[in-house]
Scaffold this active site. Structure first.
Site, PDB file in Angstrom:
ATOM      1  CD  GLN A 135      -2.909   1.280   2.236  1.00 50.08           C
ATOM      2  OE1 GLN A 135      -2.425   1.371   3.363  1.00 50.08           O
ATOM      3  NE2 GLN A 135      -4.202   1.362   2.001  1.00 50.08           N
ATOM      4  CE1 TYR A 170      -3.407   9.122   7.698  1.00 50.43           C
ATOM      5  CE2 TYR A 170      -4.575   7.214   6.865  1.00 50.43           C
ATOM      6  CZ  TYR A 170      -3.999   7.907   7.916  1.00 50.43           C
ATOM      7  OH  TYR A 170      -4.018   7.388   9.183  1.00 50.43           O
ATOM      8  NE  ARG A 203      -8.933   0.104   2.237  1.00 49.73           N
ATOM      9  CZ  ARG A 203      -8.896  -0.217   3.524  1.00 49.73           C
ATOM     10  NH1 ARG A 203      -7.936   0.236   4.297  1.00 49.73           N
ATOM     11  NH2 ARG A 203      -9.796  -1.019   4.051  1.00 49.73           N
TER      12      ARG A 203
HETATM   13  C1  LIG Z   1      -4.158  -1.562  13.517  1.00 51.99           C
HETATM   14  C2  LIG Z   1      -4.791  -1.038  12.268  1.00 51.99           C
HETATM   15  C3  LIG Z   1      -4.009  -0.391  11.331  1.00 51.99           C
HETATM   16  C4  LIG Z   1      -4.570   0.062  10.135  1.00 51.99           C
HETATM   17  N1  LIG Z   1      -3.749   0.622   9.173  1.00 51.99           N
HETATM   18  C5  LIG Z   1      -4.249   0.895   7.937  1.00 51.99           C
HETATM   19  C6  LIG Z   1      -3.383   1.261   6.883  1.00 51.99           C
HETATM   20  O1  LIG Z   1      -2.147   1.329   6.998  1.00 51.99           O
HETATM   21  N2  LIG Z   1      -3.952   1.535   5.682  1.00 51.99           N
HETATM   22  C7  LIG Z   1      -5.302   1.475   5.471  1.00 51.99           C
HETATM   23  O2  LIG Z   1      -5.777   1.725   4.369  1.00 51.99           O
HETATM   24  N3  LIG Z   1      -6.133   1.079   6.465  1.00 51.99           N
HETATM   25  C8  LIG Z   1      -5.644   0.778   7.674  1.00 51.99           C
HETATM   26  N4  LIG Z   1      -6.480   0.308   8.654  1.00 51.99           N
HETATM   27  C9  LIG Z   1      -7.892   0.064   8.356  1.00 51.99           C
HETATM   28  C10 LIG Z   1      -8.110  -1.396   7.947  1.00 51.99           C
HETATM   29  O3  LIG Z   1      -7.519  -1.656   6.680  1.00 51.99           O
HETATM   30  C11 LIG Z   1      -9.618  -1.731   7.858  1.00 51.99           C
HETATM   31  O4  LIG Z   1     -10.215  -0.839   6.958  1.00 51.99           O
HETATM   32  C12 LIG Z   1     -10.315  -1.622   9.199  1.00 51.99           C
HETATM   33  O5  LIG Z   1      -9.602  -2.311  10.214  1.00 51.99           O
HETATM   34  C13 LIG Z   1     -11.745  -2.184   9.118  1.00 51.99           C
HETATM   35  O6  LIG Z   1     -11.720  -3.543   8.759  1.00 51.99           O
HETATM   36  P1  LIG Z   1     -11.971  -4.704   9.880  1.00 51.99           P
HETATM   37  O7  LIG Z   1     -13.317  -4.392  10.497  1.00 51.99           O
HETATM   38  O8  LIG Z   1     -11.974  -5.991   9.117  1.00 51.99           O
HETATM   39  O9  LIG Z   1     -10.875  -4.603  10.872  1.00 51.99           O
HETATM   40  C14 LIG Z   1      -5.953  -0.109   9.878  1.00 51.99           C
HETATM   41  C15 LIG Z   1      -6.739  -0.731  10.860  1.00 51.99           C
HETATM   42  C16 LIG Z   1      -6.181  -1.210  12.025  1.00 51.99           C
HETATM   43  C17 LIG Z   1      -7.047  -1.928  13.022  1.00 51.99           C
END
Ligand SMILES: Cc1cc2nc3c(=O)[nH]c(=O)nc-3n(C[C@H](O)[C@H](O)[C@H](O)COP(=O)(O)O)c2cc1C
Length: 369
Positions: A102, A182, A229
């Site tokens: 990413q 972002y 994304r």
């Molecule tokens: C610890 C953590 C770090 C994350 N870092 C990013 C990231 O670097 N880039 C991004 O697009 N989304 C990031 N997200 C969002 C996740 O990609 C995802 O959209 C979010 O956790 C919801 O999905 P889930 O309900 O399956 O966890 C992060 C989420 C978490 C929990």
């Protein structure tokens, strides 16, 4: 008991065949604890452990020094970082997995502490009134510097160079992080972009930078290895505020993405409750599945059942899981066995070292049979 599981069926994504439709969502884990911000052994172990995902999308990796906004996040602009990532991609490929990186620029979600006291860059000088995770802990964001045209053009070149580096490091593709408040998302929204040049004002102008980034990246790698994304209904978090032009802006972007032969479009359902927000689209996949002609990955808050259901109903081709992958390295195997999932520990999401990172066990073989 779930019997038919479309999540476990193969998916042809451009020229890549994914073994299943369980995608690991990009997640920042802040483990690049070295002066180079390069991935090392623990990253290799972490991603290898999760290589049965149909596709891993790596944590956000900053495309330049200026793109950083959080402590200990890895980059993809230096030779040391490329070398570190090479070991990660080799490890995942050895296990038969696939991995995209990413590409990330946080824009105004940064802090002068990362830039020798200089202000972070953004489309306009508007403070998101958020927090930046600096080497000295959380600090309030400041009013960023409005980027000059030259700085915008340089940033587009930084994306291109980062994509080139990603290819050198052996990634199967890249995901452009134009989501979650972002830099690129800051260009899309009127509350963060009040420019009056060709990058602000109309919907077309606010969306322009994304297409210039895609056009630059496709000079150095195949279009069908580029993912995008988007998080259209992000409101009240990461400094984002929706208005009546937000969803029309995403409609425009997603329609226009049809002109490209991308690997995929990766959309998030709303991250929080937006039922009371008049301008928000409450059902992202329902709105955009009919609009987008290519491969669609959906994310945010899915469990096994709802993931299977979305694919079965034709609302998405694949589902990205975030937090479940933190605590279940063998998420795919657990889905296959209808096995229970382990809970994640939020306290170790961003802490250094292996604890809460590589120490979540797989289900023991005896429990799987
Ligand atoms: C610890 C953590 C770090 C994350 N870092 C990013 C990231 O670097 N880039 C991004 O697009 N989304 C990031 N997200 C969002 C996740 O990609 C995802 O959209 C979010 O956790 C919801 O999905 P889930 O309900 O399956 O966890 C992060 C989420 C978490 C929990």
């Amino acid at each position: 008991m779930i019997t038919r599981q479309p999540l476990l069926e193969k998916l042809q994504m451009g020229d890549l065949e994914l073994q299943n439709r369980v995608i690991m969502a990009p997640m920042t884990r802040s483990r690049a604890t070295n002066p180079e911000n390069a991935p090392f052994d623990i990253h290799v172990k972490y991603y290898k452990q999760r290589s049965s995902a149909g596709l891993i999308i790596s944590e956000g990796a900053q495309i330049s020094k200026k793109a950083v906004g959080y402590v200990n996040t890895p980059g993809i602009y230096s030779d040391a970082q490329v070398e570190g990532w090479k070991k990660v991609t080799e490890g995942v490929h050895e296990k038969g997995g696939k991995i995209f990186i990413q590409l990330w620029h946080v824009g105004r979600m940064s802090h002068p502490d990362f830039h020798g006291g200089e202000l972070p860059h953004a489309p306009s000088a508007i403070n998101p009134h958020s927090k930046s995770f600096t080497p000295e802990g959380f600090k309030d964001t400041e009013t960023p510097k409005e980027m000059s045209i030259e700085e915008i053009k340089q940033t587009i070149l930084d994306y291109k160079k980062a994509a080139e580096n990603a290819m050198k490091a052996g990634f199967d593709g890249v995901e452009i992080h134009s989501s979650n408040g972002y830099l690129l998302h800051q260009f899309f929204n009127r509350t963060s972009n009040v420019r009056t040049d060709e990058y602000g004002g109309s919907i077309e102008n606010r969306a322009r930078i994304l297409f210039e980034v895609i056009d630059a990246i496709k000079e150095v790698m195949p279009e069908n290895r580029i993912g995008v994304r988007l998080n259209p209904s992000l409101h009240g978090i990461f400094g984002m505020t929706m208005d009546e032009e937000t969803i029309p802006t995403f409609d425009y972007i997603i329609e226009k993405l049809n002109q490209y032969n991308l690997a995929y479009l990766h959309l998030s359902e709303p991250f929080n409750d937006v039922s009371e927000i008049p301008y928000a689209e409450k059902e992202i996949a329902k709105r955009y599945r009919p609009m987008y002609k290519g491969t669609l990955i959906i994310n945010a808050g899915f469990d096994q059942e709802r993931g299977n259901q979305f694919i079965l109903e034709g609302l998405a081709d694949a589902v990205a899981y975030g937090k479940p992958f933190i605590s279940n390295p063998d998420l795919v195997e657990r889905f296959a066995e209808n096995a229970p999932l382990a809970e994640w520990d939020q306290a170790t999401f961003y802490t250094p070292g292996e604890k809460g990172y590589t120490d979540y066990p797989k289900l023991s073989v005896s429990k799987l049979v």
